[in-house]
Design a protein around this motif. Structure first.
Motif, PDB file in Angstrom:
ATOM      1  N   GLN A   1       0.825  -1.206   0.000  1.00  0.00           N
ATOM      2  CA  GLN A   1       0.000   0.000   0.000  1.00  0.00           C
ATOM      3  C   GLN A   1       0.861   1.257   0.000  1.00  0.00           C
ATOM      4  N   LEU A   2       1.889   1.282   0.827  1.00  0.00           N
ATOM      5  CA  LEU A   2       2.767   2.447   0.891  1.00  0.00           C
ATOM      6  C   LEU A   2       3.546   2.626  -0.411  1.00  0.00           C
ATOM      7  N   VAL A   3       3.992   1.531  -0.996  1.00  0.00           N
ATOM      8  CA  VAL A   3       4.696   1.620  -2.290  1.00  0.00           C
ATOM      9  C   VAL A   3       3.740   2.122  -3.364  1.00  0.00           C
ATOM     10  N   GLY A   4       2.471   1.683  -3.293  1.00  0.00           N
ATOM     11  CA  GLY A   4       1.476   2.186  -4.236  1.00  0.00           C
ATOM     12  C   GLY A   4       1.255   3.680  -4.065  1.00  0.00           C
ATOM     13  N   PHE A   5       1.218   4.146  -2.821  1.00  0.00           N
ATOM     14  CA  PHE A   5       1.103   5.590  -2.584  1.00  0.00           C
ATOM     15  C   PHE A   5       2.313   6.332  -3.155  1.00  0.00           C
ATOM     16  N   ALA A   6       3.496   5.729  -2.999  1.00  0.00           N
ATOM     17  CA  ALA A   6       4.711   6.371  -3.505  1.00  0.00           C
ATOM     18  C   ALA A   6       4.667   6.503  -5.027  1.00  0.00           C
ATOM     19  N   ASN A   7       4.207   5.452  -5.694  1.00  0.00           N
ATOM     20  CA  ASN A   7       4.097   5.512  -7.157  1.00  0.00           C
ATOM     21  C   ASN A   7       3.111   6.589  -7.596  1.00  0.00           C
ATOM     22  N   LYS A   8       1.984   6.665  -6.907  1.00  0.00           N
ATOM     23  CA  LYS A   8       0.972   7.656  -7.265  1.00  0.00           C
ATOM     24  C   LYS A   8       1.470   9.069  -6.983  1.00  0.00           C
ATOM     25  N   ALA A   9       2.134   9.250  -5.825  1.00  0.00           N
ATOM     26  CA  ALA A   9       2.655  10.572  -5.498  1.00  0.00           C
ATOM     27  C   ALA A   9       3.736  11.009  -6.470  1.00  0.00           C
ATOM     28  N   ARG A  10       4.508  10.063  -6.981  1.00  0.00           N
ATOM     29  CA  ARG A  10       5.570  10.408  -7.930  1.00  0.00           C
ATOM     30  C   ARG A  10       4.981  10.840  -9.266  1.00  0.00           C
ATOM     31  N   ARG A  11       3.856  10.231  -9.636  1.00  0.00           N
ATOM     32  CA  ARG A  11       3.239  10.577 -10.918  1.00  0.00           C
ATOM     33  C   ARG A  11       2.407  11.852 -10.829  1.00  0.00           C
ATOM     34  N   SER A  12       1.600  11.957  -9.755  1.00  0.00           N
ATOM     35  CA  SER A  12       0.618  13.039  -9.693  1.00  0.00           C
ATOM     36  C   SER A  12       0.814  13.990  -8.521  1.00  0.00           C
ATOM     37  N   GLY A  13       1.840  13.778  -7.724  1.00  0.00           N
ATOM     38  CA  GLY A  13       2.068  14.646  -6.578  1.00  0.00           C
ATOM     39  C   GLY A  13       1.431  14.095  -5.308  1.00  0.00           C
ATOM     40  N   VAL A  14       1.940  14.550  -4.165  1.00  0.00           N
ATOM     41  CA  VAL A  14       1.449  14.053  -2.875  1.00  0.00           C
ATOM     42  C   VAL A  14      -0.017  14.430  -2.664  1.00  0.00           C
ATOM     43  N   VAL A  15      -0.441  15.565  -3.223  1.00  0.00           N
ATOM     44  CA  VAL A  15      -1.824  16.006  -3.050  1.00  0.00           C
ATOM     45  C   VAL A  15      -2.811  14.992  -3.611  1.00  0.00           C
ATOM     46  N   SER A  16      -2.390  14.205  -4.613  1.00  0.00           N
ATOM     47  CA  SER A  16      -3.278  13.219  -5.225  1.00  0.00           C
ATOM     48  C   SER A  16      -3.684  12.123  -4.246  1.00  0.00           C
ATOM     49  N   LEU A  17      -2.936  11.967  -3.153  1.00  0.00           N
ATOM     50  CA  LEU A  17      -3.264  10.937  -2.157  1.00  0.00           C
ATOM     51  C   LEU A  17      -4.504  11.292  -1.350  1.00  0.00           C
ATOM     52  N   ASP A  18      -4.992  12.519  -1.514  1.00  0.00           N
ATOM     53  CA  ASP A  18      -6.198  12.931  -0.806  1.00  0.00           C
ATOM     54  C   ASP A  18      -7.379  12.037  -1.173  1.00  0.00           C
ATOM     55  N   ALA A  19      -7.393  11.539  -2.414  1.00  0.00           N
ATOM     56  CA  ALA A  19      -8.483  10.675  -2.863  1.00  0.00           C
ATOM     57  C   ALA A  19      -8.432   9.299  -2.214  1.00  0.00           C
ATOM     58  N   ASP A  20      -7.273   8.929  -1.661  1.00  0.00           N
ATOM     59  CA  ASP A  20      -7.113   7.608  -1.052  1.00  0.00           C
ATOM     60  C   ASP A  20      -7.348   7.607   0.451  1.00  0.00           C
ATOM     61  N   LEU A  21      -7.603   8.769   1.031  1.00  0.00           N
ATOM     62  CA  LEU A  21      -7.762   8.833   2.485  1.00  0.00           C
ATOM     63  C   LEU A  21      -8.921   7.979   2.975  1.00  0.00           C
ATOM     64  N   GLU A  22     -10.007   7.934   2.211  1.00  0.00           N
ATOM     65  CA  GLU A  22     -11.181   7.171   2.643  1.00  0.00           C
ATOM     66  C   GLU A  22     -10.922   5.671   2.621  1.00  0.00           C
ATOM     67  N   THR A  23      -9.935   5.238   1.862  1.00  0.00           N
ATOM     68  CA  THR A  23      -9.649   3.797   1.770  1.00  0.00           C
ATOM     69  C   THR A  23      -8.685   3.317   2.857  1.00  0.00           C
ATOM     70  N   ILE A  24      -8.095   4.249   3.604  1.00  0.00           N
ATOM     71  CA  ILE A  24      -7.126   3.876   4.638  1.00  0.00           C
ATOM     72  C   ILE A  24      -7.878   3.519   5.921  1.00  0.00           C
ATOM     73  N   GLN A  25      -7.701   2.305   6.398  1.00  0.00           N
ATOM     74  CA  GLN A  25      -8.406   1.830   7.586  1.00  0.00           C
ATOM     75  C   GLN A  25      -7.700   2.224   8.881  1.00  0.00           C
ATOM     76  N   ASP A  26      -6.377   2.206   8.872  1.00  0.00           N
ATOM     77  CA  ASP A  26      -5.622   2.490  10.089  1.00  0.00           C
ATOM     78  C   ASP A  26      -5.642   3.989  10.379  1.00  0.00           C
ATOM     79  N   ALA A  27      -6.042   4.351  11.588  1.00  0.00           N
ATOM     80  CA  ALA A  27      -6.175   5.765  11.946  1.00  0.00           C
ATOM     81  C   ALA A  27      -4.828   6.481  11.965  1.00  0.00           C
ATOM     82  N   PHE A  28      -3.764   5.778  12.422  1.00  0.00           N
ATOM     83  CA  PHE A  28      -2.441   6.398  12.491  1.00  0.00           C
ATOM     84  C   PHE A  28      -1.938   6.721  11.089  1.00  0.00           C
ATOM     85  N   LEU A  29      -2.056   5.763  10.176  1.00  0.00           N
ATOM     86  CA  LEU A  29      -1.610   5.979   8.801  1.00  0.00           C
ATOM     87  C   LEU A  29      -2.446   7.054   8.128  1.00  0.00           C
TER      88      LEU A  29
END
Length: 258
Positions: A81-109
């Motif tokens: 999951q973290l590597v997938g976030f890294a790939n997405k952030a590298r392509r579209s920027g860290v801001v693009s991870l905002d769309a994935d927040l709802e899919t993250i189950q762990d509160a700390f992450l």
């Protein structure tokens, strides 16, 4: 289920019972309700005096975790999951991870990714999440401490039960049956106190601390992963870095797969 925990309980009980029977004893000889009442009642009373009710209930509520196997597959999925976030952030920027927040189950992450998306500097993000991590570890550390205290109290309470039994013996020296009953309670109370301390309470506290260390290490892996993504680390390098948090067996498995 954790085979080590389950096997340990059965092996300990079977060894003691087998030794008793081999010596010609009977299980009924160690089933003394009076001794059990003294040891268990005294121990739990002392624990309740030392710890708040919430900590005691929380400790007993985490007993099932002792008998559940660690989520090794979940750690592997977390790395992916973290590597997938890294790939997405590298392509579209860290801001693009905002769309994935709802899919993250762990509160700390989820909190760490949210701070990263909001543009928090890596050093600030580490300080903020480290406070959360330290607070979590401190709060969770109370629960194994409950069983450690119980393991310290119970042998002493067992000795107290032995003394009470001997007092009864001294008061009924003219009645042989009462003498035998008092001696039985005295010895069985000591067995209960030492037995539950070294076979139940202290081992449970030790396994809880192992589970706590695993949880803290998993959160540290999450934190390092998010900070590395924020710093723009190459996804392949990130995967290698996160693999350092995994145990040796899984590292060897990954080496064979490569």
């Amino acid at each position: 289920m954790d085979k080590s925990s389950i096997g340990g309980v059965f092996l300990a009980i079977a060894g003691i019972v087998a030794g008793l029977l081999m010596e010609g004893g009977k299980i009924s000889q160690v089933l003394q309700p009076t001794a059990a009442l003294i040891v268990f009642g005294g121990t739990f009373g002392a624990v309740l005096l030392q710890f708040p009710m919430s900590a005691v209930l929380g400790a007993f509520g985490r007993i099932l975790r002792i008998f559940s196997a660690p989520g090794k597959q979940q750690d592997d999925l977390l790395v992916k999951q973290l590597v997938g976030f890294a790939n997405k952030a590298r392509r579209s920027g860290v801001v693009s991870l905002d769309a994935d927040l709802e899919t993250i189950q762990d509160a700390f992450l989820k909190q760490a990714v949210m701070l990263a998306v909001d543009g928090t500097e890596p050093a600030d993000l580490r300080r903020i999440m480290q406070v959360s991590l330290d607070s979590y570890a401190e709060n969770e550390d109370r629960f194994p401490a409950v069983f450690e205290s119980a393991g310290g109290f119970s042998p002493t309470i067992g000795i107290l039960g032995a003394v009470l039994g001997l007092i009864q013996v001294m008061q009924h020296l003219d009645q042989i049956e009462e003498v035998g009953r008092g001696i039985a309670v005295a010895f069985v109370a000591t067995i209960y106190g030492v037995g539950i301390a070294n076979l139940i309470f202290l081992p449970m506290a030790g396994k809880m601390r192992i589970r706590l260390r695993d949880d803290v290490k998993r959160r540290e892996m999450m934190l390092e992963g998010v900070i590395s993504i924020l710093e723009g680390m190459n996804p392949r390098m990130l995967e290698v870095k996160l693999a350092g948090f995994l145990d040796d067996r899984r590292l060897k498995k990954q080496e064979r797969a490569a």
